[in-house]
Design a protein around this motif. Structure first.
Motif, PDB file in Angstrom:
ATOM      1  N   VAL A 152       0.879  -1.179   0.000  1.00 40.05           N
ATOM      2  CA  VAL A 152       0.000   0.000   0.000  1.00 40.05           C
ATOM      3  C   VAL A 152       0.913   1.224   0.000  1.00 40.05           C
ATOM      4  N   ALA A 153       0.332   2.355  -0.338  1.00 39.46           N
ATOM      5  CA  ALA A 153       1.112   3.594  -0.341  1.00 39.46           C
ATOM      6  C   ALA A 153       1.339   4.066   1.090  1.00 39.46           C
ATOM      7  N   GLY A 154       2.592   4.339   1.412  1.00 40.07           N
ATOM      8  CA  GLY A 154       2.891   4.945   2.698  1.00 40.07           C
ATOM      9  C   GLY A 154       2.500   6.412   2.689  1.00 40.07           C
ATOM     10  N   ARG A 155       2.335   6.993   3.858  1.00 40.43           N
ATOM     11  CA  ARG A 155       1.931   8.394   3.941  1.00 40.43           C
ATOM     12  C   ARG A 155       2.924   9.145   4.831  1.00 40.43           C
ATOM     13  N   THR A 156       3.194  10.368   4.487  1.00 37.61           N
ATOM     14  CA  THR A 156       3.998  11.239   5.338  1.00 37.61           C
ATOM     15  C   THR A 156       3.432  12.638   5.225  1.00 37.61           C
ATOM     16  N   LEU A 157       3.047  13.210   6.352  1.00 36.16           N
ATOM     17  CA  LEU A 157       2.420  14.533   6.369  1.00 36.16           C
ATOM     18  C   LEU A 157       1.263  14.617   5.376  1.00 36.16           C
ATOM     19  N   MET A 158       0.447  13.548   5.368  1.00 43.18           N
ATOM     20  CA  MET A 158      -0.763  13.457   4.551  1.00 43.18           C
ATOM     21  C   MET A 158      -0.470  13.377   3.053  1.00 43.18           C
ATOM     22  N   GLN A 159       0.764  13.100   2.708  1.00 41.93           N
ATOM     23  CA  GLN A 159       1.107  12.944   1.300  1.00 41.93           C
ATOM     24  C   GLN A 159       1.567  11.511   1.032  1.00 41.93           C
ATOM     25  N   GLN A 160       1.365  11.043  -0.213  1.00 42.54           N
ATOM     26  CA  GLN A 160       1.826   9.706  -0.566  1.00 42.54           C
ATOM     27  C   GLN A 160       3.343   9.661  -0.534  1.00 42.54           C
ATOM     28  N   ALA A 161       3.854   8.546   0.047  1.00 44.95           N
ATOM     29  CA  ALA A 161       5.302   8.402   0.182  1.00 44.95           C
ATOM     30  C   ALA A 161       5.727   7.054  -0.388  1.00 44.95           C
ATOM     31  N   VAL A 162       6.788   6.483   0.157  1.00 42.28           N
ATOM     32  CA  VAL A 162       7.293   5.203  -0.349  1.00 42.28           C
ATOM     33  C   VAL A 162       6.325   4.076  -0.010  1.00 42.28           C
ATOM     34  N   PRO A 163       6.395   2.950  -0.718  1.00 40.39           N
ATOM     35  CA  PRO A 163       5.490   1.829  -0.428  1.00 40.39           C
ATOM     36  C   PRO A 163       5.773   1.209   0.944  1.00 40.39           C
ATOM     37  N   THR A 165       3.675  -2.053   3.612  1.00 39.72           N
ATOM     38  CA  THR A 165       2.693  -3.134   3.510  1.00 39.72           C
ATOM     39  C   THR A 165       1.536  -2.860   4.462  1.00 39.72           C
ATOM     40  N   PHE A 166       0.384  -3.357   4.059  1.00 41.44           N
ATOM     41  CA  PHE A 166      -0.784  -3.219   4.941  1.00 41.44           C
ATOM     42  C   PHE A 166      -0.559  -4.007   6.232  1.00 41.44           C
ATOM     43  N   GLY A 167       0.180  -5.111   6.135  1.00 41.48           N
ATOM     44  CA  GLY A 167       0.492  -5.884   7.332  1.00 41.48           C
ATOM     45  C   GLY A 167       1.257  -5.065   8.361  1.00 41.48           C
ATOM     46  N   LEU A 168       2.168  -4.203   7.887  1.00 40.45           N
ATOM     47  CA  LEU A 168       2.912  -3.329   8.801  1.00 40.45           C
ATOM     48  C   LEU A 168       1.972  -2.373   9.521  1.00 40.45           C
ATOM     49  N   LYS A 169       1.021  -1.801   8.777  1.00 40.32           N
ATOM     50  CA  LYS A 169       0.067  -0.878   9.396  1.00 40.32           C
ATOM     51  C   LYS A 169      -0.771  -1.612  10.447  1.00 40.32           C
ATOM     52  N   ALA A 170      -1.234  -2.815  10.110  1.00 47.34           N
ATOM     53  CA  ALA A 170      -2.029  -3.587  11.075  1.00 47.34           C
ATOM     54  C   ALA A 170      -1.206  -3.945  12.302  1.00 47.34           C
ATOM     55  N   ALA A 171       0.074  -4.247  12.097  1.00 53.36           N
ATOM     56  CA  ALA A 171       0.949  -4.559  13.222  1.00 53.36           C
ATOM     57  C   ALA A 171       1.117  -3.351  14.130  1.00 53.36           C
TER      58      ALA A 171
END
Length: 229
Positions: A152-163, A165-171
């Motif tokens: 999934v797209a990573g976010r930084t300061l509400m902007q799209q950043a580097v890729p 994983t959704f698993g990382l976000k869930a973790a």
């Protein structure tokens, strides 16, 4: 609001039926009655009151045996709900065993019944919350495993950043929930504490058996015993 009242507009978003029942008038009354039943058992264990009397008292410590309207009116007159509750409990026990009725609320005061009853309600609420958080943790752990390679797209300061994983976000969500679960576990020994001091906090009416009764009562209710009421 009583458990039988219609739900409020936002209740479904912030409360469950089970939690509403715990903190209903019936739940509050049953908490105080659970204290009274445990007190009767504790004084019997300490050799202060007869065992048969404790059994008679415990048999009447059921919220469904009480008139809620009468208790409400009695609370308005007395200034707290424990006074009319103890009076009604005494009457119920007396109808079955006049001698046993003498030992209702033995050595306790209104604050003991109300505060410890509330602690019992809080314990039930904590158990519900902990169960819900356990289910949430299981679900998040499942998502983290299932999507450990789902980009999934990573976010930084509400902007799209580097890729990422959704698993990382869930973790990350799982880690936060687990910290909150630990906080609740740490809270238990500090919050789930017996209140029992008698009329002036000295347990004087129990003579030299006050500490023994307090210890037995804490054991009956599975609550921590404080250093002093």
């Amino acid at each position: 609001m009583s458990a039988n009242s219609p739900p409020g507009l936002l209740d479904a978003l912030f409360r469950t039926d089970a939690m509403r029942e715990i903190f209903s008038d019936r739940g509050r009354l049953q908490g105080m009655l659970d204290f009274e039943a445990a007190l009767a058992r504790a004084t019997a264990r300490a050799g202060i009151t007869p065992g048969p009397a404790a059994m008679q008292i415990e048999s009447q410590c059921r919220a469904d045996l009480f008139d809620a309207g009468a208790l409400s009116r009695g609370t308005a007159a007395a200034g707290n709900p424990a006074i009319p509750m103890v009076k009604a409990l005494t009457t119920l026990v007396e109808s079955r065993d006049r001698d046993a009725a003498r030992f209702v609320h033995w050595g306790a005061t209104s604050q003991d019944a109300m505060d410890t009853g509330l602690v019992l309600q809080l314990r039930s609420a904590l158990e519900l919350i902990e169960a819900g958080l356990g289910n949430l943790s299981d679900a998040l752990a499942g998502l983290a495993r299932q999507h450990k390679r789902t980009p999934v797209a990573g976010r930084t300061l509400m902007q799209q950043a580097v890729p990422v994983t959704f698993g990382l976000k869930a973790a990350g969500w799982l880690s936060a929930i687990e910290r909150h679960r630990q906080r609740l576990m740490d809270l238990r020994p500090r919050a789930l504490v017996l209140q029992f001091g008698g009329a002036a906090g000295t347990l004087a009416s129990l003579g030299n058996r006050g500490i023994a009764v307090a210890a037995a009562l804490a054991d009956e209710l599975k609550l921590s015993l404080p250093d002093i009421p």
